[in-house]
Design a protein around this motif. Structure first.
Motif, mmCIF file in Angstrom:
data_model
loop_
_atom_site.group_PDB
_atom_site.id
_atom_site.type_symbol
_atom_site.label_atom_id
_atom_site.label_comp_id
_atom_site.label_asym_id
_atom_site.label_seq_id
_atom_site.Cartn_x
_atom_site.Cartn_y
_atom_site.Cartn_z
ATOM 1 N N ARG A 152 0.875 -1.340 0.023
ATOM 2 C CA ARG A 152 -0.168 -0.082 0.145
ATOM 3 C C ARG A 152 0.894 1.229 0.097
ATOM 4 N N ARG A 153 2.080 1.151 0.698
ATOM 5 C CA ARG A 153 2.918 2.256 0.861
ATOM 6 C C ARG A 153 3.404 2.609 -0.431
ATOM 7 N N THR A 154 3.879 1.669 -1.303
ATOM 8 C CA THR A 154 4.462 1.847 -2.520
ATOM 9 C C THR A 154 3.522 2.594 -3.412
ATOM 10 N N LEU A 155 2.265 1.951 -3.295
ATOM 11 C CA LEU A 155 1.451 2.559 -4.306
ATOM 12 C C LEU A 155 0.931 4.163 -3.894
ATOM 13 N N VAL A 156 0.852 4.089 -2.687
ATOM 14 C CA VAL A 156 0.670 5.641 -2.266
ATOM 15 C C VAL A 156 1.903 6.828 -2.749
ATOM 16 N N GLU A 157 2.891 6.088 -2.378
ATOM 17 C CA GLU A 157 3.960 7.118 -2.788
ATOM 18 C C GLU A 157 4.297 7.135 -4.121
ATOM 19 N N HIS A 158 4.314 6.269 -5.015
ATOM 20 C CA HIS A 158 4.529 6.117 -6.489
ATOM 21 C C HIS A 158 3.277 6.532 -7.085
ATOM 22 N N LEU A 159 2.099 6.266 -7.119
ATOM 23 C CA LEU A 159 1.055 6.370 -7.831
ATOM 24 C C LEU A 159 -0.002 7.181 -7.346
ATOM 25 N N GLY A 160 -0.161 7.659 -6.235
ATOM 26 C CA GLY A 160 -1.338 8.170 -5.535
ATOM 27 C C GLY A 160 -2.487 7.469 -5.258
ATOM 28 N N GLY A 161 -3.508 7.873 -4.515
ATOM 29 C CA GLY A 161 -4.589 7.175 -4.083
ATOM 30 C C GLY A 161 -4.071 6.355 -3.093
ATOM 31 N N ASP A 162 -5.342 5.477 -2.570
ATOM 32 C CA ASP A 162 -5.042 4.796 -1.487
ATOM 33 C C ASP A 162 -5.465 3.349 -1.693
ATOM 34 N N ALA A 163 -5.441 2.384 -0.895
ATOM 35 C CA ALA A 163 -6.002 1.064 -1.211
ATOM 36 C C ALA A 163 -6.402 0.219 0.386
ATOM 37 N N VAL A 164 -7.355 -0.595 0.277
ATOM 38 C CA VAL A 164 -7.358 -1.186 1.450
ATOM 39 C C VAL A 164 -6.681 -2.477 1.626
ATOM 40 N N VAL A 165 -6.382 -2.849 2.500
ATOM 41 C CA VAL A 165 -5.171 -3.906 2.742
ATOM 42 C C VAL A 165 -5.963 -4.995 2.864
ATOM 43 N N ILE A 166 -5.581 -6.231 2.397
ATOM 44 C CA ILE A 166 -6.230 -7.530 2.075
ATOM 45 C C ILE A 166 -5.216 -8.555 2.044
ATOM 46 N N PRO A 167 -4.722 -9.287 2.846
ATOM 47 C CA PRO A 167 -3.654 -9.845 2.682
ATOM 48 C C PRO A 167 -3.784 -11.169 1.877
#
Length: 391
Positions: A152-167
């Motif tokens: 999730r952190r990689t997504l937020v830092e590089h592409l913006g937006g957010d995500a729900v964490v589901i393992p």
């Protein structure tokens, strides 16, 4: 529900993402949903009935490894045909930011789209540079899932937006029910001065860390002379053994690629599972599988591994790349039966949160949210007319 799942990596080369998609599809089908998986595959690869081949993949260096991906004009045409024929209520794209079927599907589809991000790479210059190309595709995604806080952190830092964490999910009972194999288990007369250590991963992929474990092995054997190491995975066994003194090389047995059944039996057989990975991990599915099978786990203290192990509550951690710390921890755990029993008990309770009965329910909740009250997925003809669907 009609569900389309897009696998970015070649179906015929085993990997964590492929296993995740395979098991998710199987679980959803068992619940009565109609599922189709689009994946790269060689022509001769036997495929389950729910998998549709998008053609042969090519090897591409990606995230410290080599991924087999499928990308190009022919692949784009197959994506559009699959979308047209599937009439899906929702499509679930894995790794949409990689140059793969996932990105092609984002470009080609309109309607309810769920995307799962598996990659943890906090310093990806390539992802930052590619953002202007990726942005139009990523904006079409209805909901985002990350398999861990670090993905999730990689997504937020590089592409913006957010995500729900589901393992990632695991069939916990499958591993818990496996029968140990006597030839892989420590015989009773060897338990006092030895033990069996397990390792699984690509032997010749340095980030999996086998070299760290091999370097620690002489110290472990000096303290516990009966210790042996079982290694499952593809790669050059002779090259892996070169750092080890010749008189100790017979303590290492290379099993090659193993089936799912033998993987479970191996994890049920060992006294300690070691994950000495050096980086590039966003989750750690093998840790969950080992805990499910009742194997005490010793892992490098990567952020993702620490999260999976409850910050050390369900398995022990050692500093990344530190072979001496690995050896000291392995010696202590192998010599302490009560500590191994405690780790097994803690892991058995901890691992239930990763069972497919929990994980799939969370994913289905996302599907139902994005599909509610919207049209089904279809090829995006507007994009095709506007851009000629150029790649």
């Amino acid at each position: 529900m009609r569900i389309g799942i897009v696998c970015p990596y070649s179906w015929d080369v085993p990997g964590g993402v492929q296993f995740h998609i395979r098991d998710l599809a199987g679980y959803l089908i068992g619940l009565g949903h109609e599922v189709s998986v689009l994946a790269p595959a060689d022509d001769e690869t036997p495929l389950p009935p729910y998998v549709v081949s998008a053609g042969r993949a090519v090897p591409v260096p990606y995230n410290g490894s080599v991924a087999r991906l499928n990308f190009g004009f022919l692949s784009a045409a197959r994506v559009r045909r699959w979308l047209h024929d599937g009439r899906f209520d929702v499509i679930h794209i894995h790794e949409p930011a990689s140059p793969s079927l996932g990105l092609l599907s984002c470009w080609a589809a309109r309607g309810p789209i769920v995307a799962t991000f598996h990659t943890s790479n906090p310093r990806s210059r390539a992802m930052i540079a590619a953002y202007p190309i990726l942005q139009p595709a990523l904006e079409k995604i209805s909901a985002r899932i990350a398999v861990s806080e670090y993905a999730r952190r990689t997504l937020v830092e590089h592409l913006g937006g957010d995500a729900v964490v589901i393992p990632n999910g695991v069939d916990v009972d499958f591993f818990a029910r496996a029968e140990p194999r006597p030839e892989w288990s420590t015989p009773p007369d060897g338990a006092a001065d030895g033990g069996t250590i397990g390792f699984m991963g690509r032997i010749d992929e340095s980030r999996k860390g086998l070299q760290v474990l091999i370097k620690a092995l002489p110290q472990i054997i000096e303290a516990r002379p009966g210790t042996r190491l079982l290694v499952a995975g593809r790669g050059d066994a002779q090259e892996a053994l070169e750092p080890l003194p010749e008189h100790l090389r017979d303590r290492v047995e290379f099993l090659g690629m193993v089936s799912d059944e033998d993987k479970a039996r191996l994890l049920r057989s060992v006294d300690l599972y070691v994950a000495p990975n050096l980086g590039g991990e966003s989750f750690g599915i093998i840790l969950v599988e080992a805990m499910s099978a009742g194997a005490p786990v010793l892992a490098s203290d990567l952020d993702a591994f620490a999260q999976v192990l409850g910050q050390g509550a369900a398995g022990e951690l050692f500093p990344v790349g530190d072979s001496e710390a690995l050896a000291a921890a392995a010696i202590r755990i192998l010599g302490d039966a009560s500590r191994r029993a405690d780790l097994r008990a803690r892991a058995a309770a901890h691992v239930r949160r990763f069972d497919w009965s929990v994980v799939a329910a969370d994913i289905l909740g996302v599907y139902e949210t994005v599909a509610s009250g919207t049209a089904a997925v279809s090829p995006d003809d507007r994009l095709r007319r506007a851009r000629g669907f150029r790649l």
